[in-house]
Scaffold this motif. Structure first.
Motif, PDB file in Angstrom:
ATOM      1  N   LEU A  64       0.834  -1.204   0.000  1.00 28.56           N
ATOM      2  CA  LEU A  64       0.000   0.000   0.000  1.00 28.56           C
ATOM      3  C   LEU A  64       0.868   1.253   0.000  1.00 28.56           C
ATOM      4  O   LEU A  64       1.901   1.306   0.674  1.00 28.56           O
ATOM      5  CB  LEU A  64      -0.888   0.009   1.250  1.00 28.56           C
ATOM      6  N   MET A  65       0.460   2.248  -0.789  1.00 29.01           N
ATOM      7  CA  MET A  65       0.956   3.613  -0.598  1.00 29.01           C
ATOM      8  C   MET A  65      -0.223   4.549  -0.660  1.00 29.01           C
ATOM      9  O   MET A  65      -1.098   4.413  -1.519  1.00 29.01           O
ATOM     10  CB  MET A  65       1.989   4.028  -1.650  1.00 29.01           C
ATOM     11  N   VAL A  66      -0.255   5.515   0.265  1.00 33.23           N
ATOM     12  CA  VAL A  66      -1.320   6.514   0.315  1.00 33.23           C
ATOM     13  C   VAL A  66      -0.701   7.873   0.000  1.00 33.23           C
ATOM     14  O   VAL A  66       0.297   8.266   0.614  1.00 33.23           O
ATOM     15  CB  VAL A  66      -1.976   6.568   1.708  1.00 33.23           C
ATOM     16  N   GLY A  67      -1.269   8.581  -0.957  1.00 31.71           N
ATOM     17  CA  GLY A  67      -0.746   9.900  -1.293  1.00 31.71           C
ATOM     18  C   GLY A  67      -1.284  10.406  -2.612  1.00 31.71           C
ATOM     19  O   GLY A  67      -1.760   9.626  -3.451  1.00 31.71           O
ATOM     20  N   ARG A  68      -1.221  11.700  -2.790  1.00 31.25           N
ATOM     21  CA  ARG A  68      -1.660  12.334  -4.030  1.00 31.25           C
ATOM     22  C   ARG A  68      -0.890  11.752  -5.217  1.00 31.25           C
ATOM     23  O   ARG A  68       0.310  11.488  -5.121  1.00 31.25           O
ATOM     24  CB  ARG A  68      -1.405  13.844  -3.923  1.00 31.25           C
ATOM     25  N   TYR A  69      -1.601  11.545  -6.330  1.00 30.14           N
ATOM     26  CA  TYR A  69      -0.936  11.066  -7.546  1.00 30.14           C
ATOM     27  C   TYR A  69      -0.220  12.258  -8.181  1.00 30.14           C
ATOM     28  O   TYR A  69      -0.808  13.028  -8.950  1.00 30.14           O
ATOM     29  CB  TYR A  69      -1.935  10.472  -8.534  1.00 30.14           C
ATOM     30  N   TYR A  77      -5.546  -4.803   6.217  1.00 30.23           N
ATOM     31  CA  TYR A  77      -5.414  -6.069   5.479  1.00 30.23           C
ATOM     32  C   TYR A  77      -4.217  -6.059   4.521  1.00 30.23           C
ATOM     33  O   TYR A  77      -3.948  -7.036   3.838  1.00 30.23           O
ATOM     34  CB  TYR A  77      -6.701  -6.483   4.766  1.00 30.23           C
ATOM     35  N   SER A  78      -3.461  -4.944   4.495  1.00 28.83           N
ATOM     36  CA  SER A  78      -2.261  -4.896   3.658  1.00 28.83           C
ATOM     37  C   SER A  78      -1.089  -5.572   4.362  1.00 28.83           C
ATOM     38  O   SER A  78      -1.095  -5.765   5.585  1.00 28.83           O
ATOM     39  CB  SER A  78      -1.909  -3.441   3.319  1.00 28.83           C
ATOM     40  N   ASP A  79      -0.055  -5.923   3.592  1.00 29.76           N
ATOM     41  CA  ASP A  79       1.113  -6.625   4.116  1.00 29.76           C
ATOM     42  C   ASP A  79       2.328  -5.732   4.313  1.00 29.76           C
ATOM     43  O   ASP A  79       3.200  -6.026   5.132  1.00 29.76           O
ATOM     44  CB  ASP A  79       1.492  -7.764   3.162  1.00 29.76           C
ATOM     45  N   LEU A  80       2.395  -4.629   3.562  1.00 26.80           N
ATOM     46  CA  LEU A  80       3.574  -3.769   3.621  1.00 26.80           C
ATOM     47  C   LEU A  80       3.169  -2.377   3.141  1.00 26.80           C
ATOM     48  O   LEU A  80       2.305  -2.245   2.271  1.00 26.80           O
ATOM     49  CB  LEU A  80       4.667  -4.334   2.706  1.00 26.80           C
ATOM     50  N   TYR A  81       3.805  -1.354   3.719  1.00 34.39           N
ATOM     51  CA  TYR A  81       3.551   0.023   3.295  1.00 34.39           C
ATOM     52  C   TYR A  81       4.830   0.589   2.676  1.00 34.39           C
ATOM     53  O   TYR A  81       5.920   0.393   3.217  1.00 34.39           O
ATOM     54  CB  TYR A  81       3.133   0.900   4.482  1.00 34.39           C
ATOM     55  N   VAL A  82       4.698   1.292   1.549  1.00 30.52           N
ATOM     56  CA  VAL A  82       5.853   1.954   0.940  1.00 30.52           C
ATOM     57  C   VAL A  82       5.560   3.442   0.842  1.00 30.52           C
ATOM     58  O   VAL A  82       4.487   3.843   0.374  1.00 30.52           O
ATOM     59  CB  VAL A  82       6.169   1.390  -0.462  1.00 30.52           C
ATOM     60  N   HIS A  83       6.522   4.258   1.296  1.00 35.18           N
ATOM     61  CA  HIS A  83       6.400   5.708   1.111  1.00 35.18           C
ATOM     62  C   HIS A  83       7.576   6.158   0.256  1.00 35.18           C
ATOM     63  O   HIS A  83       8.689   6.327   0.737  1.00 35.18           O
ATOM     64  CB  HIS A  83       6.366   6.449   2.446  1.00 35.18           C
ATOM     65  N   ALA A 110      -0.281   4.324   8.861  1.00 36.68           N
ATOM     66  CA  ALA A 110      -0.016   2.928   8.508  1.00 36.68           C
ATOM     67  C   ALA A 110       0.755   2.213   9.610  1.00 36.68           C
ATOM     68  O   ALA A 110       0.352   1.136  10.070  1.00 36.68           O
ATOM     69  CB  ALA A 110       0.740   2.857   7.189  1.00 36.68           C
ATOM     70  N   PHE A 111       1.871   2.801  10.059  1.00 36.79           N
ATOM     71  CA  PHE A 111       2.661   2.071  11.059  1.00 36.79           C
ATOM     72  C   PHE A 111       2.029   2.096  12.445  1.00 36.79           C
ATOM     73  O   PHE A 111       2.308   1.244  13.277  1.00 36.79           O
ATOM     74  CB  PHE A 111       4.138   2.497  11.068  1.00 36.79           C
ATOM     75  N   THR A 112       1.121   3.055  12.688  1.00 39.26           N
ATOM     76  CA  THR A 112       0.362   3.030  13.940  1.00 39.26           C
ATOM     77  C   THR A 112      -0.504   1.779  14.016  1.00 39.26           C
ATOM     78  O   THR A 112      -0.749   1.236  15.100  1.00 39.26           O
ATOM     79  CB  THR A 112      -0.511   4.300  14.068  1.00 39.26           C
ATOM     80  N   CYS A 113      -0.968   1.319  12.850  1.00 43.14           N
ATOM     81  CA  CYS A 113      -1.749   0.077  12.767  1.00 43.14           C
ATOM     82  C   CYS A 113      -0.856  -1.162  12.685  1.00 43.14           C
ATOM     83  O   CYS A 113      -1.358  -2.281  12.548  1.00 43.14           O
ATOM     84  CB  CYS A 113      -2.662   0.121  11.544  1.00 43.14           C
ATOM     85  N   GLY A 114       0.462  -0.964  12.744  1.00 41.68           N
ATOM     86  CA  GLY A 114       1.382  -2.087  12.688  1.00 41.68           C
ATOM     87  C   GLY A 114       1.796  -2.490  11.297  1.00 41.68           C
ATOM     88  O   GLY A 114       2.441  -3.530  11.113  1.00 41.68           O
ATOM     89  N   LEU A 115       1.457  -1.679  10.287  1.00 42.69           N
ATOM     90  CA  LEU A 115       1.866  -1.978   8.917  1.00 42.69           C
ATOM     91  C   LEU A 115       3.293  -1.468   8.722  1.00 42.69           C
ATOM     92  O   LEU A 115       3.555  -0.268   8.817  1.00 42.69           O
ATOM     93  CB  LEU A 115       0.913  -1.317   7.916  1.00 42.69           C
ATOM     94  N   VAL A 116       4.206  -2.365   8.473  1.00 44.27           N
ATOM     95  CA  VAL A 116       5.634  -2.025   8.402  1.00 44.27           C
ATOM     96  C   VAL A 116       5.914  -1.190   7.149  1.00 44.27           C
ATOM     97  O   VAL A 116       5.514  -1.565   6.049  1.00 44.27           O
ATOM     98  CB  VAL A 116       6.491  -3.308   8.382  1.00 44.27           C
ATOM     99  N   PRO A 117       6.625  -0.044   7.306  1.00 42.82           N
ATOM    100  CA  PRO A 117       6.911   0.811   6.158  1.00 42.82           C
ATOM    101  C   PRO A 117       8.308   0.632   5.572  1.00 42.82           C
ATOM    102  O   PRO A 117       9.255   0.269   6.279  1.00 42.82           O
ATOM    103  CB  PRO A 117       6.791   2.213   6.767  1.00 42.82           C
ATOM    104  N   ILE A 118       8.419   0.905   4.278  1.00 40.92           N
ATOM    105  CA  ILE A 118       9.707   1.087   3.608  1.00 40.92           C
ATOM    106  C   ILE A 118       9.672   2.505   3.044  1.00 40.92           C
ATOM    107  O   ILE A 118       8.755   2.858   2.312  1.00 40.92           O
ATOM    108  CB  ILE A 118       9.924   0.060   2.487  1.00 40.92           C
ATOM    109  N   ILE A 119      10.685   3.310   3.396  1.00 46.31           N
ATOM    110  CA  ILE A 119      10.614   4.756   3.207  1.00 46.31           C
ATOM    111  C   ILE A 119      11.811   5.260   2.406  1.00 46.31           C
ATOM    112  O   ILE A 119      12.946   4.826   2.626  1.00 46.31           O
ATOM    113  CB  ILE A 119      10.580   5.462   4.584  1.00 46.31           C
TER     114      ILE A 119
END
Length: 379
Positions: A203-208, A271-277, A291-300
């Motif tokens: 998952l990534m959340v942000g303006r396109y 329900y996601s497995d990984l977050y990328v920023h 995302a990481f507050t919910c425990g979704l591990v980020p790659i930044i």
């Protein structure tokens, strides 16, 4: 306190500054304050505390800014004066026309005022593909400085942006306070949709938008040995969508695009497995924090003009900015080390507690009280 927040866009939930303003307003009201909102359009607040300025529709600028999820407010002098009159403190979220006029009125009426720095020059210049042109970004910093140096106290959401302001000669007292994460965001057991049950969801959340670099994630997935297993979800809106759709069409599982309300986003995160920023420029990135507050591990991204990399707990949570191969390697590390990912998830849940929005707003209240006291001493 009677606190007036002046911001261009309040009713639209499609940009970070608007979301921050809405959440600050909600928490300030919970703390017992009266909150007035002056913006282009206003919703979800008592009519007596809503001051609508109208939408500025300057040709070209209006179309471009609207495509980025942003609306400029009119410099409605009469309404701005009404919003400020009787306030204990006025807090300006951006440095544009309605805020510049509002600052003049505050000074004339002897009303305490503070400001926040939420908009990086790179967020503007990326729209015209000049985000890497240093002299253009420096010019915008100088333009903004004329406004911000009129304040004794400026809120900065991160050390990175406070450092940028110091480097560009901003003289105000800079208060580094996170924008905070809503208490709504927490780890929950949410089943993956039936059609995604066998997929590893990123998952990534942000303006396109160009500076957000969602393209890097697509390229990283395309080169991964797990390409057919990965499903990318890009949550947001913006003018770069058609480009990203074309790029993602080459994947076995094309990206899922969507704009989600808070409840929907909470489900997607859980329900996601990984977050990328992947963003090159970022003042803080509330979406990554949620995302990481919910425990979704980020790659930044480790970009020097992105504050988000402050949230990396070790090298496995960072990739070299602009380098999709580096990102691919970090994604594959977590796919191949699920136990490590689970351990890191628990560490992030604990780490996130310091970013509670309630605690952050309390720190901002202290800044307001300081500004009010200084104004009293001037009179």
């Amino acid at each position: 306190m009677i606190i007036t927040l002046i911001v261009d866009s309040y009713a639209s939930a499609s940009n970070g500054t608007t979301m921050t303003t809405r959440r600050f307003a909600e928490v300030l009201m919970k703390h017992g304050h009266t909150v007035r909102i002056a913006a282009s359009t206003v919703d979800n607040i008592e009519p007596e505390n809503a001051f609508e300025l109208g939408i500025s529709k300057i040709p070209v600028l209006y179309q471009v800014s609207k495509s980025q999820g942003f609306i400029f407010a009119k410099k409605n002098k009469k309404v701005i004066k009404e919003a400020i009159k009787g306030s204990d403190v006025v807090h300006f979220l951006l440095p544009f026309g309605c805020q510049r006029y509002g600052k003049k009125i505050c000074d004339k009426m002897h009303v305490a005022s503070t400001a926040a720095f939420h908009l990086q020059p790179e967020n503007i210049t990326s729209t015209i593909h000049m985000n890497k042109v240093k002299f253009v970004n420096n010019y915008i910093y100088r333009k903004f400085k004329r406004f911000y140096n009129k304040f004794n106290h400026v809120h900065c959401p991160s050390d990175m942006i406070a450092g940028q302001l110091k480097d560009h000669g901003y003289r105000s007292n800079l208060h580094v306070i996170s924008n905070g994460v809503s208490e709504v965001f927490k780890k929950q057991e949410v089943a993956k949709p039936e059609n995604l049950k066998d997929k590893f969801i990123i998952l990534m959340v942000g303006r396109y938008s160009v500076e957000k670099r969602q393209d890097l994630i697509i390229h990283a997935i395309k080169e991964s040995k797990y390409e057919s297993k990965i499903q990318l979800i890009l949550a947001g809106k913006g003018p770069w969508k058609s480009h990203l759709e074309a790029l993602g069409s080459e994947l076995t599982n094309p990206p899922i695009f969507g704009f989600y309300n808070e409840k929907e986003l909470l489900d997607v995160i859980n329900y996601s497995d990984l977050y990328v920023h992947a963003s090159d420029a970022e003042i803080e990135a509330i979406s990554c924090m949620e995302a990481f507050t919910c425990g979704l591990v980020p790659i930044i991204s480790d970009s020097k003009i992105s504050a988000t990399n402050q949230f990396a707990l070790d090298e496995h949570n960072l990739f070299e900015h602009g380098n999709h191969t580096s990102l691919k390697e970090k994604i594959e590390y977590y796919i191949e080390n699920p136990l490590e990912k689970n351990k890191r998830s628990e560490e992030y849940i604990e780490y996130a507690k310091q970013y509670s929005i309630d605690n952050c707003v309390k720190k901002l209240e202290d800044v307001f009280e300081l500004a009010i006291e200084e104004m009293k001493n001037k009179q």
